[in-house]
Design an enzyme around this catalytic site. Structure first.
Site, short mmCIF file in Angstrom:
data_model
loop_
_atom_site.label_atom_id
_atom_site.label_comp_id
_atom_site.label_asym_id
_atom_site.label_seq_id
_atom_site.Cartn_x
_atom_site.Cartn_y
_atom_site.Cartn_z
N CYS A 106 0.84 -1.20 0.00
CA CYS A 106 0.00 0.00 0.00
C CYS A 106 0.88 1.26 0.00
CB CYS A 106 -0.90 -0.02 1.23
SG CYS A 106 -2.07 1.34 1.28
N CYS A 204 -5.54 -2.58 8.17
CA CYS A 204 -6.71 -1.71 8.22
C CYS A 204 -7.98 -2.39 7.73
CB CYS A 204 -6.46 -0.44 7.42
SG CYS A 204 -6.22 -0.72 5.66
#
Length: 361
Positions: A106, A204
């Site tokens: 990410c 997350c």
């Protein structure tokens, strides 16, 4: 400094205390600051926790901080890219018998890829994040080098090892010299609502740490039976899919044995989970691939380093021998437990990140 000569910086705002403090610091240092939140998750996020990056609360907090600081704020929808670059990678790695590291991916593809492109569109020279790490210019060769954050308990340089020179050149880490305590103080002094916010340590998009459940709910993986075997190939039991196991796992194997058994290998080709005793988890040699070198390119023929095989690993001394195909052979001075294919392996010289790669099966 006149208004027109201010350097513009785009800050990646996650709605947490670290990115909030980073924005406040940059403002104090005289930068022209713009806040951006990358909305990474589609509206029907299966595991959307209120305060995670995909939750509405995170956006509200980031917007509130930007308002308080008096900086422009944008919410940018990157859900499609996140699905392609991070979620699909996450699922594919598990299917291949590897344990992924989505935070590294990410960072490389979105936070320091997409965000840099957005910053260009907004006329910004730099992007900044709340990572605890430092970027400096190498005194001899002028390359941008990555260093650990000053607070050893919060250092996040491990997750940034794959950033290329052009990404490091445009990145600012305002918290690099600070401790977590300093960061909260900055947020308190600026009266930001995130000052006392709890921090999350999990991935997350998997807030309950149940990766298997997430993969099934998101319809990325289906249960499929296979054998659990010992290191000699004897069948000891059945599994529902290698995706639901990781190297070093002991609990939840569903097989009885006089001594504890651990997952020592995941064989995707033959759909087998291989188990063994604790001693079979220890290794002192392995290969990493797709290496990224930071202070040098090409790297030396071989060098000694402190080698981290996972984020919370203290690091072990060893020798790194780069190969011509972008891989490197690692020989550790002492065997380490559960060296896991698919995980990032990062090389350090004291607090300098030399580079890293991905552990190969």
């Amino acid at each position: 400094m006149t208004e027109t000569s201010k350097t513009r910086v785009v800050v990646g705002m996650s709605g947490g205390v670290d990115s909030s403090a980073a924005a406040a610091l940059l403002l104090e240092q005289g930068y022209d600051v713009v806040g951006i939140t990358l909305k990474l998750w589609p509206q029907d996020c299966v595991s959307r926790a209120e305060d995670k990056c995909c939750g509405p609360q995170a956006v509200m907090d980031a917007r509130s901080v930007s308002n308080k600081l008096g900086i422009p704020y944008y919410l940018v929808d990157e859900a499609e890219d996140f699905q392609k670059q991070v979620i699909n990678y996450f699922a594919e790695e598990y299917k291949a018998g590897r344990t992924p590291n989505p935070c590294v991916m990410c960072n490389e593809k979105l936070k320091f890829g997409t965000l840099i492109n957005r910053a260009r569109q907004l006329g910004a020279e730099y992007i900044a994040t709340g990572h605890f790490a430092r970027v400096e210019k190498h005194p001899q060769n002028g390359r941008h080098v990555l260093k650990k954050g000053k607070d050893p308990r919060k250092d996040q340089s491990y997750f940034l090892f794959s950033l290329k020179q052009e990404q490091l050149a445009r990145s600012l880490f305002p918290l690099g010299e600070l401790t977590k305590h300093d960061t909260r103080e900055i947020a308190r002094e600026s009266h930001l609502k995130t000052a006392e916010k709890e921090e999350s340590m999990e991935i997350c998009f998997v807030p309950d740490k149940d990766y298997g459940k997430f993969l099934q709910q998101a319809k990325l993986v289906q249960k499929h039976k296979g054998d659990i075997v010992d290191v000699h190939g004897r069948v000891l039991g059945q599994h529902d899919g290698i995706e639901f196991y990781t190297i070093g796992q002991r609990k939840g194997l569903g097989i009885s044995s006089p001594q504890p058994l651990y997952v020592v290998e995941l064989d995707a080709v033959n759909n087998r989970v291989i188990v063994g005793d604790e001693s079979q988890l220890d290794r002192d040699e392995f290969v990493v691939e797709r290496c990224n070198w930071i202070p040098f390119d090409p790297p030396p023929e071989s060098f000694e380093a402190t080698i981290k095989i996972r984020y919370n690993h203290p690091g072990a001394r060893g020798t790194v021998r780069p190969q011509p195909n972008g891989a490197a052979r690692i020989k550790l001075d002492a065997p380490q437990r559960a060296i896991t294919p698919g995980q990032a392996c990062v090389f350090y010289d004291d607090d300098l990140v030399l580079g890293g790669g991905w552990i190969r099966r």
